[in-house]
Scaffold this active site. Structure first.
Site, PDB file in Angstrom:
ATOM      1  N   ARG A  43       0.824  -1.211   0.000  1.00 22.42           N
ATOM      2  CA  ARG A  43       0.000   0.000   0.000  1.00 22.42           C
ATOM      3  C   ARG A  43       0.858   1.261   0.000  1.00 22.42           C
ATOM      4  O   ARG A  43       0.479   2.286  -0.576  1.00 22.42           O
ATOM      5  CB  ARG A  43      -0.992  -0.001   1.174  1.00 22.42           C
ATOM      6  CG  ARG A  43      -1.861   1.255   1.222  1.00 22.42           C
ATOM      7  CD  ARG A  43      -3.134   1.069   2.034  1.00 22.42           C
ATOM      8  NE  ARG A  43      -2.895   0.534   3.350  1.00 22.42           N
ATOM      9  CZ  ARG A  43      -2.283   1.177   4.345  1.00 22.42           C
ATOM     10  NH1 ARG A  43      -1.856   2.412   4.166  1.00 22.42           N
ATOM     11  NH2 ARG A  43      -2.083   0.593   5.504  1.00 22.42           N
ATOM     12  N   TYR A  95     -17.045  15.598 -16.211  1.00 22.26           N
ATOM     13  CA  TYR A  95     -17.441  14.232 -15.865  1.00 22.26           C
ATOM     14  C   TYR A  95     -18.349  14.245 -14.627  1.00 22.26           C
ATOM     15  O   TYR A  95     -17.993  14.844 -13.614  1.00 22.26           O
ATOM     16  CB  TYR A  95     -16.207  13.363 -15.634  1.00 22.26           C
ATOM     17  CG  TYR A  95     -16.569  11.968 -15.221  1.00 22.26           C
ATOM     18  CD1 TYR A  95     -17.146  11.087 -16.122  1.00 22.26           C
ATOM     19  CD2 TYR A  95     -16.372  11.535 -13.919  1.00 22.26           C
ATOM     20  CE1 TYR A  95     -17.517   9.809 -15.739  1.00 22.26           C
ATOM     21  CE2 TYR A  95     -16.738  10.253 -13.525  1.00 22.26           C
ATOM     22  CZ  TYR A  95     -17.308   9.401 -14.447  1.00 22.26           C
ATOM     23  OH  TYR A  95     -17.678   8.133 -14.065  1.00 22.26           O
ATOM     24  N   ASP A 166      -8.285  16.754 -16.526  1.00 17.94           N
ATOM     25  CA  ASP A 166      -8.748  15.399 -16.808  1.00 17.94           C
ATOM     26  C   ASP A 166      -8.435  15.133 -18.284  1.00 17.94           C
ATOM     27  O   ASP A 166      -9.063  15.702 -19.177  1.00 17.94           O
ATOM     28  CB  ASP A 166     -10.247  15.290 -16.511  1.00 17.94           C
ATOM     29  CG  ASP A 166     -10.781  13.865 -16.671  1.00 17.94           C
ATOM     30  OD1 ASP A 166     -10.166  13.087 -17.428  1.00 17.94           O
ATOM     31  OD2 ASP A 166     -11.816  13.542 -16.059  1.00 17.94           O
ATOM     32  N   LYS A 191     -10.660   3.571 -19.171  1.00 16.90           N
ATOM     33  CA  LYS A 191     -11.108   3.855 -20.531  1.00 16.90           C
ATOM     34  C   LYS A 191     -10.027   3.437 -21.540  1.00 16.90           C
ATOM     35  O   LYS A 191      -9.774   2.271 -21.706  1.00 16.90           O
ATOM     36  CB  LYS A 191     -11.508   5.318 -20.651  1.00 16.90           C
ATOM     37  CG  LYS A 191     -12.385   5.820 -19.481  1.00 16.90           C
ATOM     38  CD  LYS A 191     -13.773   5.178 -19.449  1.00 16.90           C
ATOM     39  CE  LYS A 191     -14.513   5.438 -18.137  1.00 16.90           C
ATOM     40  NZ  LYS A 191     -14.641   6.831 -17.745  1.00 16.90           N
TER      41      LYS A 191
HETATM   42  C1  LIG Z   1     -14.833   7.498 -16.575  1.00 13.55           C
HETATM   43  C2  LIG Z   1     -14.304   8.868 -16.367  1.00 13.55           C
HETATM   44  C3  LIG Z   1     -13.845   9.275 -15.104  1.00 13.55           C
HETATM   45  C4  LIG Z   1     -13.951   8.404 -13.873  1.00 13.55           C
HETATM   46  O1  LIG Z   1     -13.134   7.286 -13.933  1.00 13.55           O
HETATM   47  P1  LIG Z   1     -13.465   5.857 -13.255  1.00 13.55           P
HETATM   48  O2  LIG Z   1     -12.328   5.015 -13.684  1.00 13.55           O
HETATM   49  O3  LIG Z   1     -14.801   5.423 -13.754  1.00 13.55           O
HETATM   50  O4  LIG Z   1     -13.496   6.088 -11.782  1.00 13.55           O
HETATM   51  C5  LIG Z   1     -13.328  10.561 -14.999  1.00 13.55           C
HETATM   52  N1  LIG Z   1     -13.271  11.387 -16.069  1.00 13.55           N
HETATM   53  C6  LIG Z   1     -13.694  11.017 -17.283  1.00 13.55           C
HETATM   54  C7  LIG Z   1     -13.586  11.984 -18.424  1.00 13.55           C
HETATM   55  C8  LIG Z   1     -14.226   9.745 -17.476  1.00 13.55           C
HETATM   56  O5  LIG Z   1     -14.675   9.400 -18.696  1.00 13.55           O
END
Ligand SMILES: *Cc1c(COP(=O)(O)O)cnc(C)c1O
Length: 373
Positions: A43, A95, A166, A191
């Site tokens: 961890r 998001y 992001d 993703k």
């Molecule tokens: C899916 C997504 C997130 C969140 O990520 P998780 O892996 O589902 O926690 C944040 N920002 C964007 C643009 C996303 O598509």
């Protein structure tokens, strides 16, 4: 070694070097390590499997990466940096999980949150002077808005303020926010990085040693560490990221144009289209226009739902960034009622373009036939 292109780096980085070692970084399921080495407990100290993932992404984005259990865990570690009374700025299109996280924190009185339109560069530059966290998302989910990251990232910021981007939709291949002046680049590795809809993981990339130390502390104390299998799968996914993304991006560019001329489609949002308000900025700032398209269909919410039900090849599913194309009506999600009711978000995969076109066409026409009944 010579500096490798990103596609070669994705294939070659993070591999063991010792003679006799396996070519791939093994899946090392370990919480505990023999004392006397450079890690004791996973961890805090990580595992060789996560470090392979972190090394690949960090180098691509020009910083050091930390892997998390999900994209939201990564985002939460950024919000964990805020002191009480802090000012947070989020884009108008953001998001939904991050919006929710910020709302819950604001509701508990931890900080105040303002929203600024993604494309309002002047508004962001003004806000930079007294915000403690500027959170940007570009291109944005789901409206595909483009922020002028270079202008915003280089505007004078309050000392100690954090600017995070992001970068999920752009991937490390199309955009490296740290190189534009951001402090943190964040990914939902669930993703494109994973790319096969079979894992949850998140990444943060930063350069500043103090910030990195503090983000790492949030991960250690919050315990939001990546699973070993997930980290291994993400590395496996990265090996083909450049190929997958190139193919999906070609498909997306062709589909966006085709959709724009489809009689059942009212509006297409794709940064690669000349009709997109952020097209010139996207062309200058990104190395590609990505694989995400959102488009509004005729017939309102019912029409859009009928299109989704009629899909055969494209999966009717919420997530994105995988080899298979997925599509959903975004406003059907709680908290997304502000979006156009017939907006469909399409994550374009690596299937054949002709098959994707004919599936979308038959689904759009099946919905039209229903409308006529
Ligand atoms: C899916 C997504 C997130 C969140 O990520 P998780 O892996 O589902 O926690 C944040 N920002 C964007 C643009 C996303 O598509």
């Amino acid at each position: 070694m010579q500096k490798l292109s990103p596609s070669s780096w994705l294939v070659s980085a993070g591999r063991p070097e010792e003679p006799g070692a396996p070519l791939n970084m093994p899946l090392v399921p370990a919480s505990n390590f023999l004392l006397g080495g450079d890690r004791e407990y996973a961890r805090d100290g990580g595992t060789p499997t996560w470090e392979a993932l972190e090394g690949i992404i960090g180098n691509l984005e020009g910083g050091e990466a930390l892997a998390f259990s999900s994209g939201m865990a990564a985002a939460a570690a950024v919000f964990d940096q805020l002191e009480s009374g802090a000012r947070v700025v989020l884009p108008d299109d953001c998001y939904q999980g991050v919006v929710h996280l910020a709302r819950v924190g604001a509701g508990k009185g931890r900080y105040r949150v303002n929203r600024i339109a993604t494309e309002d560069t002047t508004g962001w530059i003004e806000a930079a002077g007294d915000a403690d966290l500027l959170w940007l998302e570009s291109p944005s989910n789901p409206l595909l808005k483009v922020a002028d990251l270079r202008a915003i990232c280089t505007a004078p910021r309050k000392p100690g303020a954090i600017l995070a981007v992001d970068n999920t939709f752009a991937t490390p291949l199309n955009q490296q926010p740290l190189r534009l002046g951001a402090d943190i680049s964040m990914h939902s590795a669930t993703k494109f990085i994973g790319g096969h809809s079979d894992l949850l993981a998140g990444m943060l990339v930063a350069r500043d040693a103090l910030l990195l130390g503090s983000l790492r502390q949030s991960r250690t104390l919050g315990g939001a560490t990546p699973g070993t299998l997930e980290a291994w799968l993400a590395v496996r996914g990265l090996r083909t990221l450049a190929l997958r993304f190139e193919r999906a991006q070609q498909n997306a560019a062709a589909l966006a144009e085709w959709l724009e001329n489809h009689p059942m489609v009212e509006l297409v949002r794709y940064p690669g289209l000349r009709s997109h308000p952020g097209h010139a900025l996207a062309a200058a700032q990104l190395d590609g226009f990505g694989t995400m398209i959102s488009f509004d269909v005729t017939g309102g919410a019912a029409g859009a739902d009928a299109v989704c039900r009629a899909l055969r090849l494209v999966r009717h599913a919420s997530s994105l960034g995988a080899v298979e194309s997925t599509m959903e009506r975004r406003a059907s999600n709680a908290g997304q009622e502000h979006l156009p009711p017939s907006l469909l978000r399409l994550s374009v995969g690596i299937e054949s373009l002709e098959d994707l076109k004919s599936d979308l066409d038959q689904a759009l026409r099946a919905a039209e036939d229903r409308e006529k009944l």
